[in-house]
Design a protein around this motif. Structure first.
Motif, PDB file in Angstrom:
ATOM      1  N   ASN A 245      -0.244  25.531  52.489  1.00  0.00           N
ATOM      2  CA  ASN A 245       0.094  25.027  51.156  1.00  0.00           C
ATOM      3  C   ASN A 245       0.613  26.176  50.302  1.00  0.00           C
ATOM      4  O   ASN A 245      -0.188  26.968  49.826  1.00  0.00           O
ATOM      5  N   PRO A 246       1.909  26.307  50.124  1.00  0.00           N
ATOM      6  CA  PRO A 246       2.967  25.430  50.602  1.00  0.00           C
ATOM      7  C   PRO A 246       3.156  25.590  52.105  1.00  0.00           C
ATOM      8  O   PRO A 246       2.785  26.618  52.677  1.00  0.00           O
ATOM      9  N   PRO A 247       3.772  24.593  52.755  1.00  0.00           N
ATOM     10  CA  PRO A 247       3.965  24.662  54.210  1.00  0.00           C
ATOM     11  C   PRO A 247       5.074  25.654  54.570  1.00  0.00           C
ATOM     12  O   PRO A 247       6.248  25.390  54.349  1.00  0.00           O
ATOM     13  N   LEU A 248       4.676  26.801  55.098  1.00  0.00           N
ATOM     14  CA  LEU A 248       5.634  27.859  55.432  1.00  0.00           C
ATOM     15  C   LEU A 248       5.522  28.241  56.901  1.00  0.00           C
ATOM     16  O   LEU A 248       4.418  28.265  57.464  1.00  0.00           O
ATOM     17  N   ILE A 249       6.674  28.552  57.502  1.00  0.00           N
ATOM     18  CA  ILE A 249       6.725  29.120  58.840  1.00  0.00           C
ATOM     19  C   ILE A 249       7.498  30.424  58.771  1.00  0.00           C
ATOM     20  O   ILE A 249       8.262  30.661  57.843  1.00  0.00           O
ATOM     21  N   VAL A 250       7.301  31.272  59.786  1.00  0.00           N
ATOM     22  CA  VAL A 250       7.955  32.582  59.835  1.00  0.00           C
ATOM     23  C   VAL A 250       8.564  32.781  61.218  1.00  0.00           C
ATOM     24  O   VAL A 250       7.910  32.512  62.229  1.00  0.00           O
ATOM     25  N   VAL A 251       9.817  33.223  61.246  1.00  0.00           N
ATOM     26  CA  VAL A 251      10.454  33.637  62.497  1.00  0.00           C
ATOM     27  C   VAL A 251      10.906  35.075  62.318  1.00  0.00           C
ATOM     28  O   VAL A 251      11.312  35.488  61.234  1.00  0.00           O
ATOM     29  N   SER A 252      10.807  35.832  63.388  1.00  0.00           N
ATOM     30  CA  SER A 252      11.243  37.225  63.385  1.00  0.00           C
ATOM     31  C   SER A 252      12.464  37.320  64.285  1.00  0.00           C
ATOM     32  O   SER A 252      12.407  36.963  65.462  1.00  0.00           O
ATOM     33  N   VAL A 253      13.575  37.810  63.723  1.00  0.00           N
ATOM     34  CA  VAL A 253      14.834  37.876  64.465  1.00  0.00           C
ATOM     35  C   VAL A 253      15.367  39.310  64.404  1.00  0.00           C
ATOM     36  O   VAL A 253      15.437  39.906  63.321  1.00  0.00           O
ATOM     37  N   GLY A 254      15.737  39.839  65.565  1.00  0.00           N
ATOM     38  CA  GLY A 254      16.286  41.189  65.650  1.00  0.00           C
ATOM     39  C   GLY A 254      17.573  41.317  64.853  1.00  0.00           C
ATOM     40  O   GLY A 254      18.399  40.406  64.846  1.00  0.00           O
TER      41      GLY A 254
END
Length: 180
Positions: free
Chosen positions: A60-69
């Protein structure tokens, strides 16, 4: 709480002449992860890549994380785009993982589906979970960037996920990790 000390040779960075990146990568590979396909754009401009650097950021809030080179083509795309998709691969989608990791599977015809109301976000069909997110922040992190996305839409299927551990694909069967 009783703390046990690690052997000095295991943690003595001062004695190490050079940081061993290959061994470090191997150590990181001891952490089992799921496998995702990150996607951006649609139609002829659709671009997708395999990753295992994905995590929840917040409920809350709905968060996602991606790690990109920073050297990946997807990095440039996400620096310019406002939205992205994440498809968590099922145990049956190892060929998709290989395909979007740069090992073309010539026989494979990936099926992406558009997300209603979010032009430019496509998600893989038959994935274990799918997330469409709006980029809310970007954080440099060494040779990668962390892209934080607010989840706008998601879906979930009850299938076994594809797992990556120790440089190999695996699956989860009856709660046990099995190599594929």
């Amino acid at each position: 709480m009783n703390a046990r000390r690690l052997p000095v040779d295991a943690i003595d960075v001062a004695r190490a002449p050079v940081f061993d990146e290959r061994r470090f990568r191997h150590a990181l590979g001891r952490f089992a992860t799921g496998v995702v396909v990150i996607s951006s754009g649609c139609g002829e401009s659709l671009h997708a890549m395999t990753a295992n650097a994905f995590m929840s950021g917040s409920l809350n809030p709905p968060l996602i994380v991606v790690s990109v080179g920073t050297r990946a083509r997807m990095h440039e795309r996400l620096m310019d785009d406002t939205h992205f998709g994440v498809s968590v691969l099922s145990n049956d989608q190892e060929p998709h993982s290989r395909h979007f990791a740069g090992e073309p599977q010539t026989w494979l015809v990936p099926c992406f589906a558009a997300v209603d109301g979010l032009p430019g976000v496509m998600l893989l069909e038959s994935a274990v979970a799918r997330f469409a997110a709006r980029i809310v922040d970007r954080h440099p992190c060494g040779d990668h960037t962390l892209f934080i996305g607010e989840v706008l839409v998601f879906s979930l299927d009850e299938q076994a996920p594809l797992v990556f551990f120790g440089g190999r694909y695996a699956s989860v069967a009856n709660g046990r990790l099995m190599e594929t």
